[in-house]
Scaffold this motif. Structure first.
Motif, short mmCIF file in Angstrom:
data_model
loop_
_atom_site.label_atom_id
_atom_site.label_comp_id
_atom_site.label_asym_id
_atom_site.label_seq_id
_atom_site.Cartn_x
_atom_site.Cartn_y
_atom_site.Cartn_z
N GLY A 239 0.84 -1.14 0.05
CA GLY A 239 0.10 -0.02 -0.22
C GLY A 239 0.87 1.32 -0.08
O GLY A 239 0.62 2.29 -0.64
N VAL A 240 1.96 1.33 0.92
CA VAL A 240 2.87 2.38 0.77
C VAL A 240 3.27 2.83 -0.45
O VAL A 240 3.47 3.92 -1.06
CB VAL A 240 4.09 2.29 1.95
CG1 VAL A 240 5.00 3.25 1.78
CG2 VAL A 240 3.07 2.39 3.27
N ALA A 241 3.99 1.67 -1.18
CA ALA A 241 4.77 1.60 -2.45
C ALA A 241 3.74 2.15 -3.43
O ALA A 241 3.92 3.10 -4.28
CB ALA A 241 5.21 0.53 -2.78
N MET A 242 2.33 1.65 -3.41
CA MET A 242 1.46 2.22 -4.39
C MET A 242 1.14 3.56 -4.44
O MET A 242 1.13 4.31 -5.26
CB MET A 242 0.18 1.14 -4.33
CG MET A 242 -0.88 1.69 -5.26
SD MET A 242 -2.48 0.53 -5.10
CE MET A 242 -1.68 -1.28 -5.38
N GLN A 243 1.07 4.14 -3.00
CA GLN A 243 0.61 5.39 -2.62
C GLN A 243 1.90 6.15 -3.22
O GLN A 243 1.62 7.27 -3.72
CB GLN A 243 0.36 5.72 -1.28
CG GLN A 243 0.00 7.19 -0.86
CD GLN A 243 0.58 7.77 0.24
OE1 GLN A 243 1.56 8.29 0.06
NE2 GLN A 243 -0.27 7.85 1.42
N LEU A 244 2.96 5.96 -3.08
CA LEU A 244 4.16 6.57 -3.38
C LEU A 244 4.35 6.71 -4.99
O LEU A 244 4.56 7.80 -5.37
CB LEU A 244 5.58 6.05 -2.90
CG LEU A 244 5.94 6.19 -1.29
CD1 LEU A 244 7.05 5.53 -0.94
CD2 LEU A 244 6.09 7.81 -1.11
N LYS B 62 1.70 6.58 -6.98
CA LYS B 62 0.41 7.25 -7.44
C LYS B 62 0.98 8.80 -7.26
O LYS B 62 0.46 9.58 -7.86
CB LYS B 62 -0.73 7.00 -6.86
CG LYS B 62 -1.28 5.65 -7.26
CD LYS B 62 -2.60 5.50 -6.54
CE LYS B 62 -3.32 4.03 -7.10
NZ LYS B 62 -4.54 3.50 -6.44
N ALA B 63 1.91 9.16 -6.44
CA ALA B 63 2.19 10.34 -6.18
C ALA B 63 3.21 10.87 -7.02
O ALA B 63 3.80 12.23 -6.97
CB ALA B 63 2.59 10.66 -4.46
N GLY B 64 3.73 9.97 -7.96
CA GLY B 64 4.83 10.59 -9.05
C GLY B 64 6.16 9.90 -8.70
O GLY B 64 7.01 10.29 -9.41
N PHE B 65 6.35 9.16 -7.75
CA PHE B 65 7.70 8.46 -7.39
C PHE B 65 8.02 7.37 -8.20
O PHE B 65 7.09 6.79 -8.49
CB PHE B 65 7.78 8.26 -5.73
CG PHE B 65 7.96 9.46 -4.95
CD1 PHE B 65 9.16 9.98 -4.40
CD2 PHE B 65 6.92 9.93 -4.27
CE1 PHE B 65 9.31 11.03 -3.46
CE2 PHE B 65 6.88 10.91 -3.52
CZ PHE B 65 8.10 11.56 -3.19
N ARG C 35 9.59 5.78 10.87
CA ARG C 35 8.59 6.69 10.39
C ARG C 35 8.12 6.02 9.03
O ARG C 35 8.81 5.30 8.12
CB ARG C 35 9.30 7.99 10.14
CG ARG C 35 9.59 8.86 11.15
CD ARG C 35 9.74 10.07 11.19
NE ARG C 35 8.86 10.90 10.76
CZ ARG C 35 8.84 12.29 10.64
NH1 ARG C 35 10.15 12.90 10.52
NH2 ARG C 35 8.06 12.94 10.39
N CYS C 36 6.85 6.46 8.78
CA CYS C 36 6.45 5.78 7.38
C CYS C 36 6.47 6.80 6.31
O CYS C 36 6.01 8.11 6.49
CB CYS C 36 4.83 5.65 7.65
SG CYS C 36 3.96 4.99 6.31
N THR C 37 7.00 6.70 5.28
CA THR C 37 7.23 7.41 3.98
C THR C 37 5.62 7.91 3.73
O THR C 37 5.68 9.22 3.00
CB THR C 37 7.83 6.73 2.86
OG1 THR C 37 7.38 5.53 2.70
CG2 THR C 37 9.28 6.39 3.14
N ALA C 38 4.76 7.11 3.67
CA ALA C 38 3.34 7.44 3.03
C ALA C 38 2.86 8.30 3.85
O ALA C 38 2.28 9.30 3.70
CB ALA C 38 2.61 6.41 3.08
N ILE D 284 3.59 16.06 -0.42
CA ILE D 284 4.49 16.02 -1.36
C ILE D 284 4.48 15.12 -2.56
O ILE D 284 3.83 13.75 -2.47
CB ILE D 284 5.98 15.20 -0.52
CG1 ILE D 284 6.43 16.30 0.62
CG2 ILE D 284 7.22 15.01 -1.64
CD1 ILE D 284 7.38 15.44 1.25
N THR D 285 4.31 15.75 -3.90
CA THR D 285 4.11 14.91 -5.00
C THR D 285 5.14 15.13 -5.94
O THR D 285 5.97 16.27 -5.83
CB THR D 285 2.87 15.28 -5.59
OG1 THR D 285 2.63 16.67 -6.04
CG2 THR D 285 1.51 14.93 -4.76
N LYS D 286 5.17 14.66 -7.16
CA LYS D 286 6.18 14.66 -8.01
C LYS D 286 5.42 14.95 -9.57
O LYS D 286 4.54 14.32 -9.59
CB LYS D 286 7.24 13.56 -8.14
CG LYS D 286 7.99 13.22 -6.73
CD LYS D 286 8.91 14.13 -6.75
CE LYS D 286 9.53 13.96 -5.21
NZ LYS D 286 10.55 15.03 -5.00
N PRO D 287 6.25 15.86 -10.11
CA PRO D 287 5.38 16.27 -11.56
C PRO D 287 5.34 14.81 -12.52
O PRO D 287 6.22 14.02 -12.26
CB PRO D 287 6.26 17.22 -11.96
CG PRO D 287 7.50 17.05 -11.61
CD PRO D 287 7.53 16.56 -10.07
#
Length: 134
Positions: free
Chosen positions: A29-34, A36-39, A120-123, A131-134
């Protein structure tokens, strides 16, 4: 901005060590969220070939491209070796997820000049700091 927020802001490519094949696990879930945020997510798992649409690598040292941040979802006893690999590949940050703490991994990472974050959780950090990436 705290150290964790700065590390995520500066990162583009994140290797997720211990990314699970099980969608119900936190690492998935964390990796998927990251993602989706552009990472750019690079899964590291010795028992999978593809996760979240990305090629999976057996270890950090098998990854053929630069990694900014190593996000660890493995028990603390495995983190010193992961820290050594993070140093070997030139990662900028070693991040141990929530409830993972290792004095030895900290020493290895900080001695080599890596930013070190633990328990700490990155998500959560990413969401709260927006924080998002273009």
């Amino acid at each position: 901005m705290d150290l964790a927020e700065q590390a995520l802001t500066d990162a583009k490519t994140i290797a997720v060590v211990g990314l699970s094949r099980n969608p119900g696990k936190a690492s998935h879930g964390v990796a998927m969220q990251l993602q989706k945020a552009g990472f750019r997510i690079i899964p590291v798992n010795p028992d999978a070939d593809e996760l979240l649409g990305e090629k999976v690598y057996r270890s950090l040292t098998d990854i053929p491209e630069p990694v900014d941040l190593v996000d660890v979802f493995r028990p603390a006893e495995f983190t010193p070796e992961i820290a050594r690999q993070a140093v070997a590949i030139g990662a900028k940050t070693l991040w141990l997820q929530q409830d993972i703490v290792s004095a030895e991994a900290r020493e290895i990472a900080e001695s080599a000049g890596l930013t070190y974050i633990e328990d700490r959780c990155t998500a959560v950090v990413r969401t709260l700091a927006r924080i998002t990436k273009p």
